[in-house]
Design a protein around this motif. Structure first.
Motif, short mmCIF file in Angstrom:
data_model
loop_
_atom_site.label_atom_id
_atom_site.label_comp_id
_atom_site.label_asym_id
_atom_site.label_seq_id
_atom_site.Cartn_x
_atom_site.Cartn_y
_atom_site.Cartn_z
N LEU A 68 0.83 -1.21 0.00
CA LEU A 68 0.00 0.00 0.00
C LEU A 68 0.86 1.26 0.00
O LEU A 68 0.54 2.24 -0.68
CB LEU A 68 -0.92 -0.01 1.22
N TRP A 69 1.96 1.23 0.75
CA TRP A 69 2.85 2.40 0.81
C TRP A 69 3.43 2.70 -0.58
O TRP A 69 3.46 3.86 -1.00
CB TRP A 69 3.96 2.15 1.82
N ALA A 70 3.87 1.67 -1.29
CA ALA A 70 4.41 1.90 -2.64
C ALA A 70 3.33 2.46 -3.56
O ALA A 70 3.58 3.41 -4.33
CB ALA A 70 4.95 0.59 -3.20
N GLN A 71 2.12 1.91 -3.47
CA GLN A 71 1.03 2.38 -4.33
C GLN A 71 0.63 3.82 -3.99
O GLN A 71 0.44 4.64 -4.89
CB GLN A 71 -0.18 1.45 -4.18
N ASP A 72 0.53 4.12 -2.69
CA ASP A 72 0.14 5.48 -2.29
C ASP A 72 1.22 6.49 -2.67
O ASP A 72 0.90 7.63 -3.04
CB ASP A 72 -0.10 5.52 -0.78
N THR A 73 2.48 6.08 -2.58
CA THR A 73 3.57 6.99 -2.95
C THR A 73 3.54 7.28 -4.45
O THR A 73 3.72 8.43 -4.88
CB THR A 73 4.93 6.40 -2.55
N ALA A 74 3.30 6.25 -5.26
CA ALA A 74 3.19 6.45 -6.70
C ALA A 74 2.04 7.39 -7.03
O ALA A 74 2.16 8.29 -7.88
CB ALA A 74 3.00 5.11 -7.41
N GLN A 75 0.90 7.23 -6.34
CA GLN A 75 -0.24 8.12 -6.57
C GLN A 75 0.08 9.55 -6.16
O GLN A 75 -0.32 10.50 -6.83
CB GLN A 75 -1.46 7.60 -5.78
N ALA A 76 0.80 9.71 -5.06
CA ALA A 76 1.17 11.05 -4.60
C ALA A 76 2.10 11.72 -5.61
O ALA A 76 2.01 12.93 -5.84
CB ALA A 76 1.84 10.97 -3.23
N LEU A 77 2.97 10.94 -6.24
CA LEU A 77 3.87 11.50 -7.25
C LEU A 77 3.12 11.83 -8.53
O LEU A 77 3.41 12.84 -9.19
CB LEU A 77 5.01 10.51 -7.52
N LEU A 78 2.14 11.01 -8.89
CA LEU A 78 1.32 11.32 -10.05
C LEU A 78 0.59 12.64 -9.85
O LEU A 78 0.42 13.42 -10.80
CB LEU A 78 0.32 10.19 -10.31
N ALA A 79 0.18 12.91 -8.62
CA ALA A 79 -0.49 14.18 -8.31
C ALA A 79 0.45 15.36 -8.49
O ALA A 79 0.00 16.49 -8.68
CB ALA A 79 -1.04 14.15 -6.89
N GLU A 80 1.76 15.09 -8.43
CA GLU A 80 2.77 16.13 -8.66
C GLU A 80 3.26 16.12 -10.11
O GLU A 80 4.28 16.73 -10.42
CB GLU A 80 3.95 15.92 -7.71
N SER A 81 2.55 15.40 -10.99
CA SER A 81 2.88 15.29 -12.41
C SER A 81 4.18 14.53 -12.66
O SER A 81 4.84 14.74 -13.68
CB SER A 81 2.95 16.68 -13.07
N VAL A 82 4.56 13.67 -11.74
CA VAL A 82 5.70 12.79 -11.93
C VAL A 82 5.16 11.44 -12.40
O VAL A 82 4.32 10.85 -11.73
CB VAL A 82 6.51 12.60 -10.63
N PRO A 83 5.61 10.93 -13.56
CA PRO A 83 5.09 9.66 -14.09
C PRO A 83 5.61 8.46 -13.31
O PRO A 83 6.47 7.72 -13.78
CB PRO A 83 5.57 9.66 -15.54
N ALA A 84 5.09 8.25 -12.12
CA ALA A 84 5.54 7.16 -11.26
C ALA A 84 4.59 5.98 -11.37
O ALA A 84 3.40 6.14 -11.66
CB ALA A 84 5.60 7.63 -9.81
N ILE A 85 5.12 4.79 -11.13
CA ILE A 85 4.29 3.59 -11.17
C ILE A 85 4.80 2.60 -10.13
O ILE A 85 6.01 2.39 -10.00
CB ILE A 85 4.31 2.95 -12.58
N ALA A 86 3.88 2.05 -9.35
CA ALA A 86 4.25 1.10 -8.30
C ALA A 86 4.47 -0.26 -8.93
O ALA A 86 3.52 -1.00 -9.22
CB ALA A 86 3.14 1.04 -7.25
N GLN A 87 5.71 -0.58 -9.17
CA GLN A 87 6.08 -1.86 -9.77
C GLN A 87 7.58 -2.10 -9.56
O GLN A 87 8.33 -1.15 -9.27
CB GLN A 87 5.77 -1.88 -11.27
N PRO A 88 8.03 -3.34 -9.70
CA PRO A 88 9.47 -3.61 -9.59
C PRO A 88 10.24 -2.83 -10.65
O PRO A 88 9.74 -2.60 -11.75
CB PRO A 88 9.57 -5.12 -9.82
N ARG A 89 11.42 -2.41 -10.32
CA ARG A 89 12.22 -1.66 -11.29
C ARG A 89 12.65 -2.57 -12.43
O ARG A 89 12.91 -3.76 -12.25
CB ARG A 89 13.43 -1.02 -10.62
N LYS A 90 12.73 -1.99 -13.61
CA LYS A 90 13.17 -2.70 -14.79
C LYS A 90 14.46 -2.08 -15.30
O LYS A 90 14.80 -0.95 -14.93
CB LYS A 90 12.08 -2.64 -15.87
#
Length: 305
Positions: free
Chosen positions: A60-82
């Motif tokens: 949940l923390w990873a997902q909420d952080t990604a959503q918070a970054l999307l709200a700042e117009s940062v294209p974040a996604i909660a997923q393993p790094r590639k």
């Protein structure tokens, strides 16, 4: 007519500014480039390994952080790094009876580029995985992380001799459409003269352009007015498009005018409108490109003590 135009056609910059302070800090829109020049255009937020949270709350923390970054117009996604991803390393530590969230911006090659701490959180609530507590931490971290990314992007621009920190922006002016009378030609000529300065150049072909400006004019019939004279509503929109075709912003001039007063020659109205719009376009280009952002020092040359 030049001296009355600021009252005639007030300038507002759609999506970037609000009246009566047209050059105020544009907030999230100006932070749109937080990741724009970082390869690739995505920030992965993997599930943290050292979160001090129950498993479900860790995700949940990873997902909420990604959503918070999307709200700042940062294209974040909660997923393993590639491979090739910039990514965010989340963790938490205990300190003076509280839990302190920690975040590190990681480069694709696994090096820490920037980091920071969130506000201390109640240990019992955090350890229980309370969803509201986890979300509040993520929301609080979002703007801080976005600010770090903006600084990183500015540092990369500073190091790139071809970036807009080191040269004028090449702006393709695609012309004006929809104006009555000689407005299409008069506005275009006046804008072409008004726009260039030390940090912006104007060109008549799209090749090599950093930005494109397209201008549209719309006039509609309005009310008769308090004195019984018919009026029209005029709207001039100066759309600024980035090189990838996305809209960076729009400078909009609107007002009610005497009906058919611009059906023939625009004269000084075109000059004054273009001069004002040029200032708005320059500001959009500056804010969208991030060329005046303060670079974040390279972590490698400024190790944390």
């Amino acid at each position: 007519m030049r001296r009355i135009l600021p009252a005639l056609l007030p300038l507002c910059l759609a999506g970037c500014f609000s009246m009566p302070h047209p050059f105020a800090d544009p907030g999230s829109q100006a932070r749109h480039l937080a990741m724009a020049n970082l390869p690739p255009a995505r920030l992965a937020v993997p599930t943290p390994a050292d979160s001090l949270l129950p498993d479900a709350a860790t995700h949940l923390w990873a997902q909420d952080t990604a959503q918070a970054l999307l709200a700042e117009s940062v294209p974040a996604i909660a997923q393993p790094r590639k491979p090739g991803d910039w990514w965010l390393k989340l963790s938490a530590k205990t300190q003076s009876g509280s839990v302190v969230p920690h975040y590190v911006v990681m480069t694709p090659d696994g090096k820490a580029r920037a980091e920071g701490d969130g506000q201390p959180v109640d240990m019992a609530l955090w350890s229980s995985g309370d969803p509201a507590t986890v979300n509040a931490a993520a929301v609080q971290e979002g703007p801080q992380i976005a600010q770090l990314l903006t600084g990183i992007q500015a540092d990369m621009m500073q190091q790139d001799p071809h970036s807009l920190m080191h040269r004028a922006a090449h702006i393709y002016f695609a012309g004006v459409t929809g104006a009555p009378g000689d407005g299409n030609i008069s506005l275009a000529r006046a804008f072409y003269v008004a726009l260039p300065d030390n940090t912006n150049s104007v060109q008549t072909t799209p090749k090599g352009a950093d930005f494109t400006v397209r201008t549209s004019v719309k006039i509609t019939n309005g009310p008769a007015g308090t004195t019984g004279h018919p009026q029209q509503h005029i709207e001039i929109v100066w759309h600024v498009l980035a090189a990838d075709g996305k809209e960076a912003g729009a400078a909009t001039q609107i007002h009610d005018i005497a009906a058919h007063s611009l059906d023939h020659e625009w004269g000084e109205v075109a000059a004054a409108a273009s001069e004002e719009a040029a200032g708005g376009v320059r500001t959009i280009v500056t804010n969208y490109s991030g060329r005046e952002h303060t670079p974040l020092p390279d972590k490698a040359s400024n190790p944390k003590k």
